[in-house]
Design a protein around this motif. Structure first.
Motif, PDB file in Angstrom:
ATOM      1  N   THR A  74       0.832  -1.205   0.000  1.00  0.00           N
ATOM      2  CA  THR A  74       0.000   0.000   0.000  1.00  0.00           C
ATOM      3  C   THR A  74       0.864   1.252   0.000  1.00  0.00           C
ATOM      4  O   THR A  74       0.635   2.189  -0.777  1.00  0.00           O
ATOM      5  CB  THR A  74      -0.919   0.021   1.232  1.00  0.00           C
ATOM      6  OG1 THR A  74      -1.773  -1.117   1.192  1.00  0.00           O
ATOM      7  CG2 THR A  74      -1.773   1.282   1.259  1.00  0.00           C
ATOM      8  N   GLU A  75       1.877   1.270   0.865  1.00  0.00           N
ATOM      9  CA  GLU A  75       2.747   2.440   0.953  1.00  0.00           C
ATOM     10  C   GLU A  75       3.503   2.655  -0.349  1.00  0.00           C
ATOM     11  O   GLU A  75       3.690   3.792  -0.793  1.00  0.00           O
ATOM     12  CB  GLU A  75       3.709   2.270   2.125  1.00  0.00           C
ATOM     13  CG  GLU A  75       3.026   2.283   3.484  1.00  0.00           C
ATOM     14  CD  GLU A  75       3.957   1.854   4.606  1.00  0.00           C
ATOM     15  OE1 GLU A  75       4.227   2.684   5.487  1.00  0.00           O
ATOM     16  OE2 GLU A  75       4.414   0.693   4.596  1.00  0.00           O
ATOM     17  N   LEU A  78       1.009   4.124  -2.979  1.00  0.00           N
ATOM     18  CA  LEU A  78       0.669   5.517  -2.694  1.00  0.00           C
ATOM     19  C   LEU A  78       1.845   6.445  -2.974  1.00  0.00           C
ATOM     20  O   LEU A  78       1.667   7.577  -3.428  1.00  0.00           O
ATOM     21  CB  LEU A  78       0.218   5.656  -1.240  1.00  0.00           C
ATOM     22  CG  LEU A  78      -1.124   5.001  -0.885  1.00  0.00           C
ATOM     23  CD1 LEU A  78      -1.370   5.072   0.617  1.00  0.00           C
ATOM     24  CD2 LEU A  78      -2.269   5.665  -1.649  1.00  0.00           C
ATOM     25  N   ARG A  79       3.059   5.941  -2.716  1.00  0.00           N
ATOM     26  CA  ARG A  79       4.256   6.756  -2.952  1.00  0.00           C
ATOM     27  C   ARG A  79       4.385   7.127  -4.423  1.00  0.00           C
ATOM     28  O   ARG A  79       4.927   8.176  -4.774  1.00  0.00           O
ATOM     29  CB  ARG A  79       5.499   5.985  -2.492  1.00  0.00           C
ATOM     30  CG  ARG A  79       6.794   6.762  -2.549  1.00  0.00           C
ATOM     31  CD  ARG A  79       7.883   5.999  -1.813  1.00  0.00           C
ATOM     32  NE  ARG A  79       8.122   4.693  -2.380  1.00  0.00           N
ATOM     33  CZ  ARG A  79       9.052   4.434  -3.307  1.00  0.00           C
ATOM     34  NH1 ARG A  79       9.827   5.405  -3.746  1.00  0.00           N
ATOM     35  NH2 ARG A  79       9.228   3.221  -3.771  1.00  0.00           N
ATOM     36  N   ARG A  82      -0.343   5.987  -7.089  1.00  0.00           N
ATOM     37  CA  ARG A  82      -1.266   4.982  -7.600  1.00  0.00           C
ATOM     38  C   ARG A  82      -2.268   4.604  -6.517  1.00  0.00           C
ATOM     39  O   ARG A  82      -1.965   4.674  -5.316  1.00  0.00           O
ATOM     40  CB  ARG A  82      -0.497   3.739  -8.058  1.00  0.00           C
ATOM     41  CG  ARG A  82       0.646   4.010  -9.025  1.00  0.00           C
ATOM     42  CD  ARG A  82       0.162   4.321 -10.420  1.00  0.00           C
ATOM     43  NE  ARG A  82      -0.298   3.139 -11.089  1.00  0.00           N
ATOM     44  CZ  ARG A  82       0.506   2.304 -11.758  1.00  0.00           C
ATOM     45  NH1 ARG A  82       1.804   2.535 -11.820  1.00  0.00           N
ATOM     46  NH2 ARG A  82       0.016   1.236 -12.354  1.00  0.00           N
ATOM     47  N   LYS A  83      -3.443   4.190  -6.898  1.00  0.00           N
ATOM     48  CA  LYS A  83      -4.484   3.805  -5.953  1.00  0.00           C
ATOM     49  C   LYS A  83      -4.406   2.306  -5.697  1.00  0.00           C
ATOM     50  O   LYS A  83      -4.658   1.508  -6.596  1.00  0.00           O
ATOM     51  CB  LYS A  83      -5.862   4.161  -6.501  1.00  0.00           C
ATOM     52  CG  LYS A  83      -6.999   3.795  -5.553  1.00  0.00           C
ATOM     53  CD  LYS A  83      -8.341   4.143  -6.155  1.00  0.00           C
ATOM     54  CE  LYS A  83      -9.479   3.734  -5.218  1.00  0.00           C
ATOM     55  NZ  LYS A  83     -10.809   4.054  -5.810  1.00  0.00           N
ATOM     56  N   SER A 138      -5.012  -2.721   4.156  1.00  0.00           N
ATOM     57  CA  SER A 138      -3.611  -3.056   4.409  1.00  0.00           C
ATOM     58  C   SER A 138      -3.463  -4.025   5.577  1.00  0.00           C
ATOM     59  O   SER A 138      -3.868  -3.722   6.708  1.00  0.00           O
ATOM     60  CB  SER A 138      -2.823  -1.779   4.696  1.00  0.00           C
ATOM     61  OG  SER A 138      -1.521  -2.083   5.166  1.00  0.00           O
TER      62      SER A 138
END
Length: 231
Positions: free
Chosen positions: A78-79, A82-83, A86-87, A154
């Motif tokens: 997830t991280e 997001l970095r 992107r979803k 997550s």
């Protein structure tokens, strides 16, 4: 120079003038434009497809999104998504308890045959299927997730919410081909190169948290690591 190399170079130049989502000329048109056999163009297009530079969409081909670059670290998928702006998303495939075989039991520091939680999920980035993740967790430690954990969110955040902190992990990555079932779940083919990741994570006390076997589409995901001098 060989014709395949020249065609590949020409397609690279063509890609440089296009942006994500733009249609890419079909095989027949490219063969006529460059005056070569369609088989020569087909091979070059296949290479670009495997590399994730283009993708099939319906009956045509378009310029693909850039690969999702995942850090080789204790950060979650997830991280990483997001970095890159992107979803992230997940689709639950299965969630059950299984008897741990000897190798898995040893990796999780539980008795042979002890029940462990197995969670299989499809990983998404902007709605695209990029990976298939199988996670094994000690049931005696995380059995409460049945009542509290939403498998579309997550897992690492849920683990940390219990007070468990990740301390270290051992990872191995290898190139493989997917089984027909795996390819189907990832909306790919058995001919597409995949990256298989094996991970064993420990908490700050050295107690095993998880054993993960994940399969990533080689045309949509890359991994990176930050290296420093160990002296």
């Amino acid at each position: 120079m060989s014709k395949p190399y020249l065609i590949r170079t020409s397609l690279e130049e063509l890609l440089g003038d296009l942006v994500e989502g733009d249609p890419f000329p079909p095989e027949r048109e490219l063969a006529a434009r460059f005056g070569v056999a369609r088989e020569t163009v087909r091979q070059a297009l296949h290479e670009l497809l495997v590399e994730g530079r283009i993708e099939r969409r319906g009956r045509g081909t378009v310029v693909a999104k850039s690969k999702l670059t995942q850090p080789l670290s204790l950060r979650s998928y997830t991280e990483g998504a997001l970095r890159m702006g992107r979803k992230p998303g997940r689709i639950l495939v299965s969630w059950d308890d299984v008897a741990a075989p000897a190798d898995l039991a040893a990796a999780l520091s539980v008795a042979d045959g002890a029940p462990v939680m197995r969670l299989e999920r499809i990983l998404l980035a902007d709605g695209q299927r990029i990976g298939l993740e199988n996670t094994h967790l000690p049931l005696h430690r995380f059995g409460g997730f049945r009542e509290t954990f939403d498998p579309t969110t997550s897992l690492y955040a849920a683990i940390r919410a219990t007070g468990v902190e990740f301390g270290s992990a051992t990872e191995r990555i290898e190139t493989v081909l997917a089984s027909p079932r795996e390819a189907g779940l990832l909306e790919s083919t058995t001919a597409m190169p995949m990256l298989r990741l094996h991970r064993r994570s420990l908490d700050t006390d050295g107690t095993p948290i998880e054993v993960v076997h994940a399969l990533y589409r080689g045309d949509r995901v890359a991994f990176e690591a930050t290296l420093t001098d160990g002296d």
